[in-house]
Motif scaffolding. Structure first.
Motif, PDB file in Angstrom:
ATOM      1  N   GLY A  42     -49.190  25.697 -14.239  1.00 30.48           N
ATOM      2  CA  GLY A  42     -49.905  24.735 -15.069  1.00 30.48           C
ATOM      3  C   GLY A  42     -48.966  23.964 -15.976  1.00 30.48           C
ATOM      4  N   GLU A  65     -57.790  15.192  -1.598  1.00 26.48           N
ATOM      5  CA  GLU A  65     -58.029  15.674  -2.965  1.00 26.48           C
ATOM      6  C   GLU A  65     -57.741  17.157  -3.140  1.00 26.48           C
ATOM      7  OE1 GLU A  65     -62.044  14.677  -3.887  1.00 26.48           O
ATOM      8  OE2 GLU A  65     -61.621  12.543  -4.071  1.00 26.48           O
ATOM      9  N   LYS A  66     -57.251  17.768  -2.108  1.00 29.34           N
ATOM     10  CA  LYS A  66     -57.035  19.219  -2.175  1.00 29.34           C
ATOM     11  C   LYS A  66     -56.061  19.555  -3.315  1.00 29.34           C
ATOM     12  CE  LYS A  66     -54.892  21.768   1.081  1.00 29.34           C
ATOM     13  NZ  LYS A  66     -54.670  22.240   2.440  1.00 29.34           N
ATOM     14  N   ILE A  67     -56.411  20.538  -4.166  1.00 27.04           N
ATOM     15  CA  ILE A  67     -55.486  20.934  -5.228  1.00 27.04           C
ATOM     16  C   ILE A  67     -54.967  22.332  -4.955  1.00 27.04           C
ATOM     17  CG2 ILE A  67     -56.342  19.440  -7.071  1.00 27.04           C
ATOM     18  CD1 ILE A  67     -57.878  21.991  -8.078  1.00 27.04           C
ATOM     19  N   ASP A  68     -53.709  22.509  -5.347  1.00 29.79           N
ATOM     20  CA  ASP A  68     -53.073  23.806  -5.144  1.00 29.79           C
ATOM     21  C   ASP A  68     -53.191  24.594  -6.448  1.00 29.79           C
ATOM     22  OD1 ASP A  68     -51.505  25.981  -4.752  1.00 29.79           O
ATOM     23  OD2 ASP A  68     -49.741  24.893  -4.058  1.00 29.79           O
ATOM     24  N   VAL A  69     -54.149  25.527  -6.437  1.00 26.68           N
ATOM     25  CA  VAL A  69     -54.404  26.267  -7.682  1.00 26.68           C
ATOM     26  C   VAL A  69     -53.294  27.269  -7.994  1.00 26.68           C
ATOM     27  CG1 VAL A  69     -56.902  26.030  -7.662  1.00 26.68           C
ATOM     28  CG2 VAL A  69     -55.851  27.943  -6.452  1.00 26.68           C
ATOM     29  N   THR A  70     -52.361  27.428  -7.075  1.00 24.49           N
ATOM     30  CA  THR A  70     -51.269  28.382  -7.348  1.00 24.49           C
ATOM     31  C   THR A  70     -50.087  27.695  -8.029  1.00 24.49           C
ATOM     32  OG1 THR A  70     -50.141  28.057  -5.238  1.00 24.49           O
ATOM     33  CG2 THR A  70     -51.897  29.705  -5.277  1.00 24.49           C
TER      34      THR A  70
END
Ligand code: 2NL
Length: 348
Positions: free
Chosen positions: A101, A93-98
């Motif tokens: 959008g 479930e890891k999301i890449d906030v970089t």
């Protein structure tokens, strides 16, 4: 095999099974199987009945130790597996906030609204009121009040959307002015107004005609209004919309509601008046109709034309926008294809 050996064997086997268990379900199966009522441990403990009394405490305590160890091993394996499962889930479930959008499209007023807003701003600055009125209108206000009598060709059924014998879709915004003139109280000051809005004509749509388009009409009524007031006002409209260097010229024309009437040309914004394709090599572009309000129109609205006079003009925001932005099909304004509309984005 004596009981102690059986317990040791059971302990060894169980601990090995527990170590190899791959999920919580398997761990639970082992628990039920080994520690359950019909399981091997219970069976071994039952066998204690046959032991001599002095051996029972020793074997019993060993049996308890084996049961506790198996219980602890089961619990450890269970929590170990749960931790593994949580870790795997978190890794998935890891999301890449970089990551960039999702683009949210920024809208803007329709290009026609932009042109209308600009004209409204100008006239609000000159102290005019901006007044809206009904698009479904009485024939009386749309025609009679504007000096278009019953037999006038402009009233032809062919050109107007009639709803009943006397109710129609307005063909111009002047009925709004007629209604406003009727109500105006000159002790409160002159009447200065513009009426922007949709108008309707029974036309076949093509590149230069639309059955529904826009009009902005302006009207000033007071004592001592002259054609110079009209010209100065229109000069300002031309400069605001097409640039400070623009000039206007007025040519005699005819409208039933004004006398005298004029067509108003603006010097070409493209070539500055030298002549080009936009102005068809004349240096001038026809943009407005205007004139001094016909005395009949004033009198019908209850205004004494011997005392008061006025000027009026009408312009088409659709035509203005087509000229200004080089749009050659009026229908583009009404198809609402975003690829067309987003070209008129106001943001930097
Ligand atoms: C055009 C012509 C025009 C007017 C509209 C007007 C309204 C009242 C009294 C007198 Cl209540 N006149 N309106 C006057 C002259 C021209 O429009 O070519 N529009 C695109």
């Amino acid at each position: 095999m004596n009981l102690k050996d059986r317990l040791e064997q059971l302990q060894k086997e169980s601990l090995a099974q527990i170590k190899d268990a791959v999920d919580a379900k398997k761990v639970n199966e082992i628990r039920v199987h080994v520690l359950g009522k019909k399981g091997p441990l219970t069976e071994v403990l039952r066998g204690m009945r046959d032991l001599p009394a002095e051996e029972r405490p020793k074997v019993g305590s060993f049996a308890n130790k084996v049961r506790d160890e198996i219980g602890t091993a089961l619990e450890e394996r269970r929590s170990e597996l749960e931790a593994e499962r949580t870790a795997a889930k978190l890794a998935k479930e890891k999301i890449d906030v970089t990551l960039p959008g999702v683009q949210v499209k920024q809208g803007q007023p329709h290009v026609l609204e932009q042109v209308i807003d600009q004209i409204e701003e100008l006239f609000l600055g000159l102290g005019f009121q901006v007044i809206a009125g009904p698009e479904v209108e009485e024939e009386h206000y749309n025609f009679e009040m504007l000096n278009l009598p019953k037999d006038h060709p402009a009233r032809d059924m062919q050109d107007t959307f009639y709803i009943t014998d006397s109710i129609l879709m307005r063909t111009q915004t002047s009925p709004v002015q007629a209604r406003t003139m009727e109500k105006h109280d000159f002790s409160q000051g002159p009447l200065k107004m513009i009426s922007p809005g949709k108008v309707y004509r029974r036309d076949t749509d093509d590149a230069t005609h639309s059955h529904q388009f826009h009009q902005i009409e302006g009207l000033v009524v007071d004592k001592h209004i002259t054609m110079a007031d009209l010209k100065g006002t229109l000069q300002l409209v031309a400069k605001t919309l097409f640039g400070e260097e623009r000039e206007i010229r007025m040519r005699p024309s005819y409208f039933p509601f004004t006398e005298p009437s004029a067509e108003v040309d603006v010097s070409c914004f493209k070539c500055g008046g030298k002549g080009c394709a936009v102005c068809k090599y004349t240096g001038w572009i026809e943009t407005l109709g205007a004139g001094m309000v016909h005395p009949n129109v004033l009198n019908m609205a209850g205004i004494d034309s011997e005392v008061y006079g006025g000027f009026a003009f009408g312009l088409g925001p659709d035509r203005f926008a087509m000229l200004k932005y080089g749009v050659n099909d009026i229908r583009d304004f009404y198809l609402n294809d975003v690829r067309f509309l987003e070209q008129f984005s106001q943001k930097g």
